[in-house]
Design an enzyme around this catalytic site. Sequence first.
Site, PDB file in Angstrom:
ATOM      1  N   ASP A 524       0.856  -1.187   0.000  1.00  0.00           N
ATOM      2  CA  ASP A 524       0.000   0.000   0.000  1.00  0.00           C
ATOM      3  C   ASP A 524       0.894   1.239   0.000  1.00  0.00           C
ATOM      4  OD1 ASP A 524      -2.201   1.656   0.209  1.00  0.00           O
ATOM      5  OD2 ASP A 524      -2.848   0.918   2.164  1.00  0.00           O
ATOM      6  N   GLU A 527       2.353   5.207  -3.930  1.00  0.00           N
ATOM      7  CA  GLU A 527       2.233   6.194  -5.017  1.00  0.00           C
ATOM      8  C   GLU A 527       3.542   6.971  -5.280  1.00  0.00           C
ATOM      9  OE1 GLU A 527      -1.413   4.803  -3.622  1.00  0.00           O
ATOM     10  OE2 GLU A 527       0.018   5.955  -2.452  1.00  0.00           O
ATOM     11  N   ASP A 600      -9.681   4.363  -1.229  1.00  0.00           N
ATOM     12  CA  ASP A 600     -10.462   4.691  -0.038  1.00  0.00           C
ATOM     13  C   ASP A 600     -11.854   5.205  -0.383  1.00  0.00           C
ATOM     14  OD1 ASP A 600      -8.239   3.914   1.306  1.00  0.00           O
ATOM     15  OD2 ASP A 600      -7.533   5.923   1.754  1.00  0.00           O
TER      16      ASP A 600
END
Length: 923
Positions: A524, A527, A600
Amino acid sequence: MRYHGICWFIFQAAIIFAIFGSCQGAFRHQFKTAEQDGFARRNRDLAKFQKENLNWNGLFQLNSISYNSGVVSGVFEQQSENGENQHLFPFSISFLKNDVVRFQMDEKSRLEGTVEYEKNILTKRRFDASTELGFNERAEVYGKDAHLLEQTSTSLTIRYGSHGRFTVIVTFSPFKVEFQRDGEPQVVLNERHLLNMEYYRPKSSRTPEQEANGMWDETFDNFHDSKPKGPESVGLDIKFVDYGNVYGVPEHTSSLSLKETNNSDAGYTEPYRLYNVDLFEYEVDSPMSQYGAIPFMQAHKPNSDVAVFWSNAAATWIDVEKESGPSPHSQSTSTHWYSESGTLDLFIFLGPKASDVYESYSALVGRPLLPPLFSIGYHQCRWNYVSEEDVLNVDAKFDEVDMPYDTIWLDIEYASKRRYFTWDKATFPNPKAMLEKLDSKSRKLIVILDPHIKNDPNYFVSKELIDYNYAVKDKSGVDNYNADCWPGNSVWVDFFNPEAQAWWGSLYEFDRFESDKNLWIWNDMNEPSVFRGPETSMHRDAIHYGGWEHRDIHNIYGHKCINGTYNGLIKRGEGAVRPFILTRSFFAGTSALAANWIGDTMTTWEHLRGSIPTVLTNGISGMAFSGADVAGFFGNPDAELFVRWYETAIFYPFFRAHAHIDTKRREPWLYGEPYTSLVRELLRIRYRLLPTWYTAFYNSHTHGFPILYPQFLMHPEDEEGFAIDDQFYVGDSGLLVKPVTHPSIDKITIYLADDEVYFDLHDHTEYAGKGHQVVPAPLGRVPVLLRGGNILITRERIRRAAELTRNDPFTLTIAVSKIGKNASGFLYLDDGVTFNYKKGEYLIRHFSYENGILTMKDSHSNPPVSPKYSSSQKHLKVERINIYGEQTRKSIKIRKIIDSEVTEWDVSVDDSGCIRNPQLFLV
């Protein structure tokens, strides 16, 4: 033309916007608009200038051009703004295998290293994403199918392609490239003359006007970007001629058919943006950036598809505008692409079918993975399961309530002080014992491991990362980039250093991380996400291995992270076992390594609706193994939304429940009856359909197809369906799904694109006739129709986990077509775990039904079938056959063709259309 001066007024407007912000979206002010991003503003100003000066011929003149052995080579020239210097830009148009054409352009001074930067640590050339990602190895020039037809003083014409259907016409002045199929224009480059590559300028030459336009530095949200290389953006206009619908460029929450970005009533005021960010509580129906970036765009019209792939890893914006097409009542789509840095590298695909596009595109960037079987089952996750006891209690409860599931997940709290590759021994004292208990039921544990590493000298991962000099550097190029993330002060792994990537992979070894064979990985925040960083990410002037600024590589940082994880897990499994990885960030080609989820979401009907076009867009752009958190990450869904989200999610390729730490617990039994029973049956539908899902993944892996087919892909001739994005098909199985995404309804309208008969999967009700049909949709019953002409293959016995079904028999559901009363389908099988399918250890069975004869045929292809594997599957059989649409038939003939040996026998059909125990074995 000094195009930099055009944007002064817009620059002032952007400052006003930055001060007063926007009232839309709780966190929109943290992210740039196009007007706040200097390079985007400059390129949009160029487009505005062109519209106001239609006789303008662009920034470049052609210096030279020639053709040889499948490559058009040339040089552009451009005068500097003061007229004192001439800048040269070599370009090429290459004809590749699979009927692909590649247009490349670079800057001679940077390519040859004759520029001077204040920081000598920076690489002088432009970043080439295709080289970094290995695309060049698959982009082989194939001049055999390219032939120069004509060259004059004004143009050059080349015919290419395996069937000679494609033509490229290069016009010299003003420069334009037109791609034709069968003599009709399909894609045009630089028709509006927006080709742009900002040439190198010494910093000492900068002017106040350039300063105002963000050419040498910028400040946004109090973050300063030093831009030591100056302006280096690239841009190009691409027109899809006679195509009114374009798709792709994920990841966004927009509609499937992309909207205009020119302030039209039905469109947006902002371009589509590709800049991977940590975007929480995001807006639905927006062109804003999300977690992934794939600069792939597909255009479709009746029975025709084309596409382009813009291979650039920097921040990118895409404007979309519709205009009148060459045919009566038709539209063309004009697009404008611009990136902050890098080379110009564009791949063009002329189809003519969508399947041709996907084959060629996936051959270039990498085929989607064939996942382990367990990973297409149900995943149970939340932030956080707090202890071993909690994990095992949830696991046991699934058995108690008789619900199948395959994996349970651990978010960041399992790790000691959020130090990845460690366990909090107070709550997880014996992780291996916990893993063994899960493994006894063929279940898996998936843990989160993020690329930010707690800056702690007493933490072995941090110490090694820093001691080995494997961390990303700040703009000095000397000090490690330090910022905050989940563990507090952190440093980031520099995956562009091959040694750092290999080191990251080594951390997954069993002697480095206390784990076992049934533990898999969730990467996770890749980015990368940076708390209180510019746009929630890393400073663009941070420096990576090789002397690249973060701006050059931003959109592939997550991909490189996943690449390191994948290679580490391959090594951990000694090359035999297929890894499972979930990623949030992705780029073209990431689908060969991992699944993704769309981040999300909120527990709202709007976010449920928005998840469908997002997942569909990811799929057609190559990120096939995609899904959304059930039932939304933030918030507490009511029972109706909870069940409806499960109804939808059993038809996501990736199916995981997940929730924020502040939400109430929402395991699928906690809402009580009747909701527990409703969700139980939905989970069982997913597991019954695992053979169908696995076969769809096989098609994706071998041909690059999406897992979910949008309406336009299944019915390429039906214009009414080209923009439909609230229903879809599961691969080529014939299953048409229309999730319920609004509250308080008990029926729904499904659009049927043809006159074929469709059968309700629940009660076999027949629907026929092109147009809209109303079907029942009470809570717990997801509307699913099986299109006539298809054979659906399922396993009806419900086990605890997917791997436990591998020896179970199959059920065939034959939905006969309206005309001809025939049907077909096929089944792919392997061990669901290893790479042995590459050695021929798999089965493919093609089923066809016509004139009362059901034929099963071995369709195994290369490599040759493994006799040992084939023999091991002799127990597999079809235990039941259901026939829809032939109520009067009392018997059928079964024909089995294996290794050219034909066996036939007759079986009886009962009054319900069922054949029990037909004695049909797969081998």
